[in-house]
Design a protein around this motif. Structure first.
Motif, PDB file in Angstrom:
ATOM      1  N   PRO A 105       0.810  -1.229   0.000  1.00  0.00           N
ATOM      2  CA  PRO A 105       0.000   0.000   0.000  1.00  0.00           C
ATOM      3  C   PRO A 105       0.841   1.275   0.000  1.00  0.00           C
ATOM      4  O   PRO A 105       0.486   2.251  -0.664  1.00  0.00           O
ATOM      5  N   ALA A 106       1.970   1.246   0.735  1.00  0.00           N
ATOM      6  CA  ALA A 106       2.835   2.424   0.729  1.00  0.00           C
ATOM      7  C   ALA A 106       3.430   2.664  -0.654  1.00  0.00           C
ATOM      8  O   ALA A 106       3.549   3.813  -1.106  1.00  0.00           O
ATOM      9  N   ALA A 107       3.800   1.593  -1.356  1.00  0.00           N
ATOM     10  CA  ALA A 107       4.320   1.743  -2.716  1.00  0.00           C
ATOM     11  C   ALA A 107       3.253   2.300  -3.653  1.00  0.00           C
ATOM     12  O   ALA A 107       3.552   3.116  -4.537  1.00  0.00           O
ATOM     13  N   TYR A 108       1.994   1.880  -3.463  1.00  0.00           N
ATOM     14  CA  TYR A 108       0.906   2.410  -4.290  1.00  0.00           C
ATOM     15  C   TYR A 108       0.739   3.909  -4.072  1.00  0.00           C
ATOM     16  O   TYR A 108       0.557   4.677  -5.022  1.00  0.00           O
ATOM     17  N   ALA A 109       0.799   4.328  -2.801  1.00  0.00           N
ATOM     18  CA  ALA A 109       0.676   5.752  -2.510  1.00  0.00           C
ATOM     19  C   ALA A 109       1.842   6.545  -3.105  1.00  0.00           C
ATOM     20  O   ALA A 109       1.646   7.646  -3.647  1.00  0.00           O
ATOM     21  N   MET A 110       3.055   5.983  -3.035  1.00  0.00           N
ATOM     22  CA  MET A 110       4.207   6.690  -3.588  1.00  0.00           C
ATOM     23  C   MET A 110       4.158   6.747  -5.113  1.00  0.00           C
ATOM     24  O   MET A 110       4.636   7.713  -5.718  1.00  0.00           O
ATOM     25  N   ALA A 111       3.580   5.737  -5.746  1.00  0.00           N
ATOM     26  CA  ALA A 111       3.542   5.706  -7.201  1.00  0.00           C
ATOM     27  C   ALA A 111       2.423   6.544  -7.782  1.00  0.00           C
ATOM     28  O   ALA A 111       2.553   7.074  -8.895  1.00  0.00           O
ATOM     29  N   ARG A 112       1.315   6.678  -7.061  1.00  0.00           N
ATOM     30  CA  ARG A 112       0.128   7.328  -7.625  1.00  0.00           C
ATOM     31  C   ARG A 112      -0.110   8.740  -7.090  1.00  0.00           C
ATOM     32  O   ARG A 112      -0.882   9.487  -7.660  1.00  0.00           O
ATOM     33  N   PHE A 175       6.450  -1.687 -10.637  1.00  0.00           N
ATOM     34  CA  PHE A 175       5.337  -2.547 -11.044  1.00  0.00           C
ATOM     35  C   PHE A 175       4.021  -1.765 -11.081  1.00  0.00           C
ATOM     36  O   PHE A 175       3.211  -1.925 -11.991  1.00  0.00           O
ATOM     37  N   ILE A 176       3.806  -0.919 -10.071  1.00  0.00           N
ATOM     38  CA  ILE A 176       2.563  -0.153 -10.000  1.00  0.00           C
ATOM     39  C   ILE A 176       2.531   0.911 -11.094  1.00  0.00           C
ATOM     40  O   ILE A 176       1.486   1.158 -11.706  1.00  0.00           O
ATOM     41  N   VAL A 201      -8.804  -5.894  -8.902  1.00  0.00           N
ATOM     42  CA  VAL A 201      -8.209  -5.344 -10.120  1.00  0.00           C
ATOM     43  C   VAL A 201      -6.685  -5.254 -10.004  1.00  0.00           C
ATOM     44  O   VAL A 201      -5.950  -5.824 -10.822  1.00  0.00           O
ATOM     45  N   LEU A 202      -6.204  -4.548  -8.989  1.00  0.00           N
ATOM     46  CA  LEU A 202      -4.764  -4.319  -8.883  1.00  0.00           C
ATOM     47  C   LEU A 202      -4.007  -5.542  -8.403  1.00  0.00           C
ATOM     48  O   LEU A 202      -2.911  -5.830  -8.897  1.00  0.00           O
ATOM     49  N   LEU A 203      -4.561  -6.262  -7.432  1.00  0.00           N
ATOM     50  CA  LEU A 203      -3.825  -7.380  -6.846  1.00  0.00           C
ATOM     51  C   LEU A 203      -3.452  -8.454  -7.872  1.00  0.00           C
ATOM     52  O   LEU A 203      -2.303  -8.918  -7.882  1.00  0.00           O
ATOM     53  N   PRO A 204      -4.365  -8.878  -8.759  1.00  0.00           N
ATOM     54  CA  PRO A 204      -3.937  -9.862  -9.775  1.00  0.00           C
ATOM     55  C   PRO A 204      -2.844  -9.331 -10.701  1.00  0.00           C
ATOM     56  O   PRO A 204      -1.962 -10.086 -11.115  1.00  0.00           O
ATOM     57  N   LEU A 205      -2.897  -8.033 -11.032  1.00  0.00           N
ATOM     58  CA  LEU A 205      -1.875  -7.463 -11.906  1.00  0.00           C
ATOM     59  C   LEU A 205      -0.535  -7.316 -11.197  1.00  0.00           C
ATOM     60  O   LEU A 205       0.526  -7.430 -11.820  1.00  0.00           O
ATOM     61  N   LEU A 206      -0.582  -7.070  -9.885  1.00  0.00           N
ATOM     62  CA  LEU A 206       0.640  -6.850  -9.116  1.00  0.00           C
ATOM     63  C   LEU A 206       1.219  -8.127  -8.522  1.00  0.00           C
ATOM     64  O   LEU A 206       2.297  -8.083  -7.922  1.00  0.00           O
ATOM     65  N   MET A 207       0.532  -9.259  -8.669  1.00  0.00           N
ATOM     66  CA  MET A 207       0.961 -10.482  -8.009  1.00  0.00           C
ATOM     67  C   MET A 207       2.384 -10.904  -8.382  1.00  0.00           C
ATOM     68  O   MET A 207       3.151 -11.318  -7.503  1.00  0.00           O
ATOM     69  N   PRO A 208       2.814 -10.825  -9.656  1.00  0.00           N
ATOM     70  CA  PRO A 208       4.219 -11.174  -9.946  1.00  0.00           C
ATOM     71  C   PRO A 208       5.213 -10.310  -9.187  1.00  0.00           C
ATOM     72  O   PRO A 208       6.212 -10.808  -8.668  1.00  0.00           O
ATOM     73  N   GLY A 209       4.943  -9.008  -9.106  1.00  0.00           N
ATOM     74  CA  GLY A 209       5.844  -8.127  -8.370  1.00  0.00           C
ATOM     75  C   GLY A 209       5.815  -8.384  -6.883  1.00  0.00           C
ATOM     76  O   GLY A 209       6.858  -8.345  -6.210  1.00  0.00           O
ATOM     77  N   ARG A 288       5.422  -6.122 -17.743  1.00  0.00           N
ATOM     78  CA  ARG A 288       5.036  -4.784 -18.190  1.00  0.00           C
ATOM     79  C   ARG A 288       3.565  -4.785 -18.594  1.00  0.00           C
ATOM     80  O   ARG A 288       3.136  -5.615 -19.372  1.00  0.00           O
ATOM     81  N   ALA A 289       2.846  -3.882 -18.014  1.00  0.00           N
ATOM     82  CA  ALA A 289       1.434  -3.778 -18.381  1.00  0.00           C
ATOM     83  C   ALA A 289       1.324  -3.176 -19.777  1.00  0.00           C
ATOM     84  O   ALA A 289       2.014  -2.219 -20.128  1.00  0.00           O
ATOM     85  N   LYS A 290       0.446  -3.736 -20.573  1.00  0.00           N
ATOM     86  CA  LYS A 290       0.250  -3.233 -21.920  1.00  0.00           C
ATOM     87  C   LYS A 290      -0.640  -1.998 -21.894  1.00  0.00           C
ATOM     88  O   LYS A 290      -1.748  -2.045 -21.416  1.00  0.00           O
ATOM     89  N   ARG A 291      -0.078  -0.917 -22.395  1.00  0.00           N
ATOM     90  CA  ARG A 291      -0.811   0.351 -22.401  1.00  0.00           C
ATOM     91  C   ARG A 291      -1.527   0.513 -23.741  1.00  0.00           C
ATOM     92  O   ARG A 291      -0.916   0.378 -24.793  1.00  0.00           O
ATOM     93  N   GLN A 292      -2.788   0.808 -23.658  1.00  0.00           N
ATOM     94  CA  GLN A 292      -3.556   1.056 -24.877  1.00  0.00           C
ATOM     95  C   GLN A 292      -3.302   2.499 -25.334  1.00  0.00           C
ATOM     96  O   GLN A 292      -3.213   3.417 -24.520  1.00  0.00           O
ATOM     97  N   PRO A 293      -3.189   2.749 -26.628  1.00  0.00           N
ATOM     98  CA  PRO A 293      -2.981   4.121 -27.097  1.00  0.00           C
ATOM     99  C   PRO A 293      -4.173   4.999 -26.778  1.00  0.00           C
ATOM    100  O   PRO A 293      -5.329   4.559 -26.851  1.00  0.00           O
ATOM    101  N   ALA A 294      -3.871   6.217 -26.392  1.00  0.00           N
ATOM    102  CA  ALA A 294      -4.943   7.157 -26.037  1.00  0.00           C
ATOM    103  C   ALA A 294      -5.690   7.582 -27.285  1.00  0.00           C
ATOM    104  O   ALA A 294      -5.119   7.788 -28.358  1.00  0.00           O
TER     105      ALA A 294
END
Length: 295
Positions: A105-112, A175-176, A201-209, A288-294
């Motif tokens: 959670p602290a890493a999420y706060a620092m990243a976002r 990762f975040i 949503v986030l936990l499955p994406l962050l599980m490898p990290g 790496r999360a795949k980013r969709q083009p804006a």
């Protein structure tokens, strides 16, 4: 007309490119020689310790005069390895769990989030990882003993959390940051609160990290000697501290018995790594999360 002579093939092969090729080959040979020497030296040390732990007597000969398993029984009874292993598993499990609960959670706060003093806080997280543990371990142990926590299992856990929580934070931030914030925005549009968004949503994406960082925390905590040594009491010693006391404490002890304890330490660490690596593939620790083009 004047004839123009072309450089011969032998002259071309002795040019700067050929010298660079020879230099690169020599460098590769030197690197591989160093690596092979290191591996042979490491395997030789491990083989010597393992052989000594089974030896009845080993003096001035290539191989022991006989083999026995009584040194393991002696080490188990003399050093109370049952209690030491139980304490080690409890401390490692608590440190890994608390590091994940506090660090992610602290890493999420620092990243976002952006807030005043963020860079100073990041520097503060880096200090326990850059500074040798003894440097801050002694004043930390003094504070813990003055608070009445030193010498207990809780004190050992708190001391080990000082470097492990910042470690989890620094590993998890990339990762975040690789997850598109629009994924979180879409989850909120469909009515997910912060807790549900993080869990579903986030936990499955962050599980490898998360698994990668906790794996490294597990190995680090098992091998952490300085902080555990400074804050542990008679009933809160981990295996590495007990091994240190077995080697340097007063009294005469059989070398084979100490080697048997060292083998138990190596096997315990190896078991933890094998279990952890069943869930984490080192070649896929960074995703790496795949980013969709804006649009």
């Amino acid at each position: 007309m004047t004839a123009v002579s072309l450089p011969s093939a032998s002259a071309a092969t002795t040019g700067p490119s050929a010298l660079r090729s020879v230099g690169s080959r020599l460098w590769i040979i030197a690197v591989w020689t160093t690596v092979i020497f290191f591996i042979i030296n490491l395997l030789g040390i491990i083989a010597a310790v393992v052989t000594s732990s089974f030896a009845t007597r080993w003096l001035r000969s290539w191989l022991p005069s006989g083999y026995t398993t009584r040194w393991y029984v002696s080490a188990w009874e003399e050093f109370q390895l049952h209690d030491v292993l139980l304490v080690t598993f409890q401390i490692v499990g608590a440190v890994v769990m608390l590091s994940g609960l506090l660090g992610v959670p602290a890493a999420y706060a620092m990243a976002r989030r952006e807030f005043p003093g963020k860079k100073a806080l990041m520097l503060l997280f880096l200090l326990p990882l850059l500074v040798p543990p003894v440097t801050f371990g002694i004043p930390l142990a003094t504070v813990l003993y003055q608070s009445g926590v030193g010498g207990t299992m809780a004190g050992v856990i708190l001391a080990n959390l000082v470097p492990t929580v910042p470690f989890v934070i620094l590993v998890m931030i990339p990762f975040i940051e690789q997850i598109d914030p629009r994924v979180e925005a879409a989850a909120r549009v469909f009515g997910a609160g912060t807790f549900k968004m993080f869990i579903y949503v986030l936990l499955p994406l962050l599980m490898p990290g998360i698994l990668a960082s906790l794996l490294l925390v597990l190995v680090r905590t098992i091998a952490m000697f300085e902080l555990t040594f400074l804050t542990a009491g008679p009933t809160s010693q981990t295996l590495v501290v007990a091994l240190y006391y077995a080697v340097f404490a007063a009294g005469v002890r059989a070398v084979q018995s100490i080697d048997a304890m060292a083998v138990v330490y190596m096997v315990t660490t190896l078991i933890w790594l094998v279990i952890a690596l069943r869930f984490v593939n080192p070649t896929q620790m960074v995703t790496r999360a795949k980013r969709q083009p804006a649009h």
